[in-house]
Design a protein around this motif. Structure first.
Motif, PDB file in Angstrom:
ATOM      1  N   GLN B 160       0.701  -1.164  -0.127  1.00  0.00           N
ATOM      2  CA  GLN B 160       0.009  -0.058   0.026  1.00  0.00           C
ATOM      3  C   GLN B 160       0.891   1.178  -0.021  1.00  0.00           C
ATOM      4  O   GLN B 160       0.530   2.258  -0.590  1.00  0.00           O
ATOM      5  CB  GLN B 160      -0.949   0.123   1.143  1.00  0.00           C
ATOM      6  CG  GLN B 160      -2.005  -1.141   0.971  1.00  0.00           C
ATOM      7  CD  GLN B 160      -2.996  -0.699  -0.170  1.00  0.00           C
ATOM      8  OE1 GLN B 160      -3.238   0.394  -0.359  1.00  0.00           O
ATOM      9  NE2 GLN B 160      -3.352  -1.626  -0.590  1.00  0.00           N
ATOM     10  N   SER B 161       1.850   1.364   0.662  1.00  0.00           N
ATOM     11  CA  SER B 161       2.739   2.472   0.707  1.00  0.00           C
ATOM     12  C   SER B 161       3.176   2.746  -0.368  1.00  0.00           C
ATOM     13  O   SER B 161       3.073   4.317  -0.913  1.00  0.00           O
ATOM     14  CB  SER B 161       3.746   2.267   2.027  1.00  0.00           C
ATOM     15  OG  SER B 161       4.780   3.357   1.856  1.00  0.00           O
ATOM     16  N   PHE B 163       2.208   1.870  -3.364  1.00  0.00           N
ATOM     17  CA  PHE B 163       1.114   2.158  -4.235  1.00  0.00           C
ATOM     18  C   PHE B 163       0.699   3.673  -4.093  1.00  0.00           C
ATOM     19  O   PHE B 163       0.599   4.248  -5.212  1.00  0.00           O
ATOM     20  CB  PHE B 163      -0.040   1.107  -3.982  1.00  0.00           C
ATOM     21  CG  PHE B 163      -0.954   1.051  -4.834  1.00  0.00           C
ATOM     22  CD1 PHE B 163      -0.743   1.308  -6.248  1.00  0.00           C
ATOM     23  CD2 PHE B 163      -2.342   1.038  -4.801  1.00  0.00           C
ATOM     24  CE1 PHE B 163      -1.642   0.982  -7.316  1.00  0.00           C
ATOM     25  CE2 PHE B 163      -3.366   1.266  -5.654  1.00  0.00           C
ATOM     26  CZ  PHE B 163      -3.081   0.998  -7.079  1.00  0.00           C
ATOM     27  N   SER B 164       0.765   4.325  -2.994  1.00  0.00           N
ATOM     28  CA  SER B 164       0.316   5.445  -2.655  1.00  0.00           C
ATOM     29  C   SER B 164       1.137   6.552  -3.053  1.00  0.00           C
ATOM     30  O   SER B 164       0.929   7.357  -4.001  1.00  0.00           O
ATOM     31  CB  SER B 164      -0.030   5.688  -1.112  1.00  0.00           C
ATOM     32  OG  SER B 164      -1.352   5.039  -0.718  1.00  0.00           O
ATOM     33  N   ASP B 165       2.493   6.155  -2.708  1.00  0.00           N
ATOM     34  CA  ASP B 165       3.562   7.272  -3.125  1.00  0.00           C
ATOM     35  C   ASP B 165       3.647   7.182  -4.664  1.00  0.00           C
ATOM     36  O   ASP B 165       3.722   8.184  -5.111  1.00  0.00           O
ATOM     37  CB  ASP B 165       4.795   6.799  -2.539  1.00  0.00           C
ATOM     38  CG  ASP B 165       4.810   6.872  -1.005  1.00  0.00           C
ATOM     39  OD1 ASP B 165       4.143   7.627  -0.468  1.00  0.00           O
ATOM     40  OD2 ASP B 165       5.942   6.405  -0.455  1.00  0.00           O
ATOM     41  N   ARG B 167       1.412   7.014  -6.837  1.00  0.00           N
ATOM     42  CA  ARG B 167       0.211   7.578  -7.795  1.00  0.00           C
ATOM     43  C   ARG B 167       0.269   9.171  -7.365  1.00  0.00           C
ATOM     44  O   ARG B 167      -0.037  10.065  -7.955  1.00  0.00           O
ATOM     45  CB  ARG B 167      -1.139   7.076  -7.173  1.00  0.00           C
ATOM     46  CG  ARG B 167      -1.129   5.879  -7.730  1.00  0.00           C
ATOM     47  CD  ARG B 167      -2.590   5.102  -7.064  1.00  0.00           C
ATOM     48  NE  ARG B 167      -2.510   4.791  -5.840  1.00  0.00           N
ATOM     49  CZ  ARG B 167      -3.392   4.431  -4.952  1.00  0.00           C
ATOM     50  NH1 ARG B 167      -4.627   4.228  -5.597  1.00  0.00           N
ATOM     51  NH2 ARG B 167      -3.442   4.287  -3.842  1.00  0.00           N
ATOM     52  N   ASP B 168       0.764   9.446  -5.894  1.00  0.00           N
ATOM     53  CA  ASP B 168       1.155  10.679  -5.498  1.00  0.00           C
ATOM     54  C   ASP B 168       2.250  11.550  -6.566  1.00  0.00           C
ATOM     55  O   ASP B 168       1.828  12.677  -7.012  1.00  0.00           O
ATOM     56  CB  ASP B 168       1.614  10.884  -4.231  1.00  0.00           C
ATOM     57  CG  ASP B 168       0.563  11.312  -3.225  1.00  0.00           C
ATOM     58  OD1 ASP B 168      -0.744  10.986  -3.588  1.00  0.00           O
ATOM     59  OD2 ASP B 168       0.917  11.559  -1.900  1.00  0.00           O
TER      60      ASP B 168
END
Lengths: 353, 353
Positions: B160-161, B163-165, B167-168
């Motif tokens: 998740q981490s 994946f979030s970074d 996309r940011d």
């Protein structure tokens, strides 16, 4: 939980959003100082007012299963507000709606930035591109807030299915809404279907499910649907009434904004059914004109009132709200939370903002 | 794993995407038959060609840690392709780029649907709204494919981490790209920074990290960065060269499309540094003109070649690729996968599509 406690809940949600966007803003400007306007606009938009209905309903959905209050769960529920921020930013672009909460919409804000900074190229295109990206960012941030909420792995996984379905339905509902505008629909039945998908499911039913899923209690979905679906429709109908009759000071949008955007709402569909051929002609030729005068807006408002459509829609809102509240009576939902949900039902459908 | 196995991997990814979009399409049309064009366009866009670099690098990032092949992991890695689909659909709207893979871009496709269906209102606005929503849907579907991939809870949470970074950074990089166009940047250094964020991190480094995170092996991040960052820049530089000199038959975009869109690439920045004042004047006055003639495109291409910029960028691509490949030599990455990554490095930087 009384009114005061609802206010406190909203304050807590606002605090979560403020903390989260602070951290995100810092992370953006770490990438490059050029991202300062993005970071600032995101923070302003996310933290500036907002009714926070979706996080509130989600948290009530959790508590209604009998689960005990936990700050991590409230953080997870607050992720829904960021999905909503994406919907609002993109919605304003799609509708060509230039004002939100009495301020320039995001695409207008970045259009002005372009103009004021003497950038090269088309400022409208720059505003459009920025708004698309800021909306995307909000959607991605929703995920991150959920991931970083501090809920257990199990709770996180449990919530994923509803979270996915909710966002799919939101996008599908938005497309149906755009399509109905293009089809110039005047069918009450079709307008109600759009209201159901665009807002009915997304604003109330799905947030309640989301909360129940965090509690691992899918048994509550049915009760929440019986309450949430009619209430969601009533919520959207109130939105439609405010879009035509709302006071710009409280709605933050210009008077009659929905008329200028040509929204095909249930209110308009009922008016078209009831109106005389002459009135129908006036509506058809005025609706969706971006430069509609204040006088024309007033004339349309008068037709909508005279046709009885406003009364009918108000009656429908009352009936749907009553249906929603009644559905809670024989439900397994925690009695204390039933009271709060009743209160929220009134707030959501009798609001002026 | 040899070339043949890479082809097989790509086929498997295509199969995953086909199955997933079939299920999603059915779910959309279950909401309403009016969503048929959305379902169809999503399926066509997602399953129609595509190099699948991001899922491939992600899966290699997983295997490179020494983990054994597993179909669930490949499904999870394929989620990255859907993030990319969002980026492409929204990118075409933002750039006003009307063609993708020799077909109308999504906003043009829905503009045509509006025209051909005699819908009411502005067809361009309908195309725009549809493309925003379809891009949003792809971003949401990426999440769902990851959730439903079948990886364990632990693997899912581990990923998740990154994946979030990722996309940011994608959204931030896209904004920087749009901003550089507006600033009419001619600095090589700034253009390289955009290349790094827009594509460098997002296309190769982060997918490799994503794969390593699924394996629970964050120890590999550093090695993957040393390989992925320079390779990602080289990848973007190749994109820039293809945007000016690419054959429309293979790129699927009109010749010189980047010139018409006024993209501020490293190739243009180097040209501006090397060109004569007269040539610089021609570039400044032609770049970003949507109606640039074939002759003007040819004239710009000639200046870019004559200035030595094309040679310099080609040299830079070779050097960056070499740096990337060298970095793998003393790394803990599985030897068999090192060979495949080397092969992928050549494919990513020497491609004509």
């Amino acid at each position: 939980m009384a009114s005061q406690e609802l206010t406190q809940l909203r304050d807590e949600i606002n605090l979560i959003l403020a903390d989260f966007t602070d951290a995100r803003s810092r992370s953006l400007t770490d990438i490059g100082s050029e991202l300062q306007p993005v970071a600032h606009a995101m923070k302003e938009f996310i933290t500036d007012s907002g009714k926070r209905f979706r996080p509130i309903f989600a948290y009530l959905g959790y508590l209604g299963t009998g689960a005990s209050p936990r700050p991590e769960i409230l953080r997870a529920c607050t992720a829904l507000e960021l999905v909503h921020v994406c919907a609002l930013i993109h919605d304003d672009v799609m509708d060509g709606s230039d004002t939100r909460r009495n301020k320039p919409a995001i695409h207008k804000l970045f259009e002005s930035l372009h103009d004021n900074s003497s950038y090269q190229g088309n400022s409208e295109r720059f505003g459009l591109a920025s708004a698309i990206l800021l909306g995307d960012l909000a959607l991605v941030w929703a995920d991150r807030l959920l991931v970083e909420s501090g809920v257990t792995r199990e709770e996180f996984i449990n919530a994923q299915s509803v979270f996915s379905d909710m966002r799919d339905e939101l996008m599908a509902g938005q497309y149906l809404d755009v399509l109905e505008g293009a089809l110039a629909t005047t069918s009450v039945e079709r307008s109600l279907k759009v209201a159901r998908f665009k807002s009915g499911k997304y604003s109330i039913e799905r947030p309640l499910h989301f909360g129940a899923s965090l509690a691992g209690q899918s048994d509550f979905y049915e009760s929440y649907s019986k309450f949430g679906l009619p209430l969601g429709e009533a919520f959207q109908l109130r939105d439609d009434v405010l879009g035509v009759f709302g006071d710009p000071k409280t709605t933050g949008k210009p008077a009659g904004d929905d008329l200028r955007e040509g929204k095909r709402t249930v209110l308009i569909a009922v008016t078209m059914e009831n109106a005389t051929p002459d009135e129908r002609q006036i509506i058809t030729s005025s609706l969706g004109k971006p430069d509609l005068s204040t006088e024309s807006v007033a004339a349309l408002q008068e037709i909508i009132v005279r046709s009885g459509a406003l009364n009918e829609v108000e009656k429908l809102i009352t009936e749907l709200t009553h249906t929603a509240i009644s559905a809670l009576q024989d439900s397994p939902v925690n009695g204390k939370i039933v009271k709060v949900l009743e209160e929220m039902a009134i707030i959501a459908t009798q609001r002026s903002v």
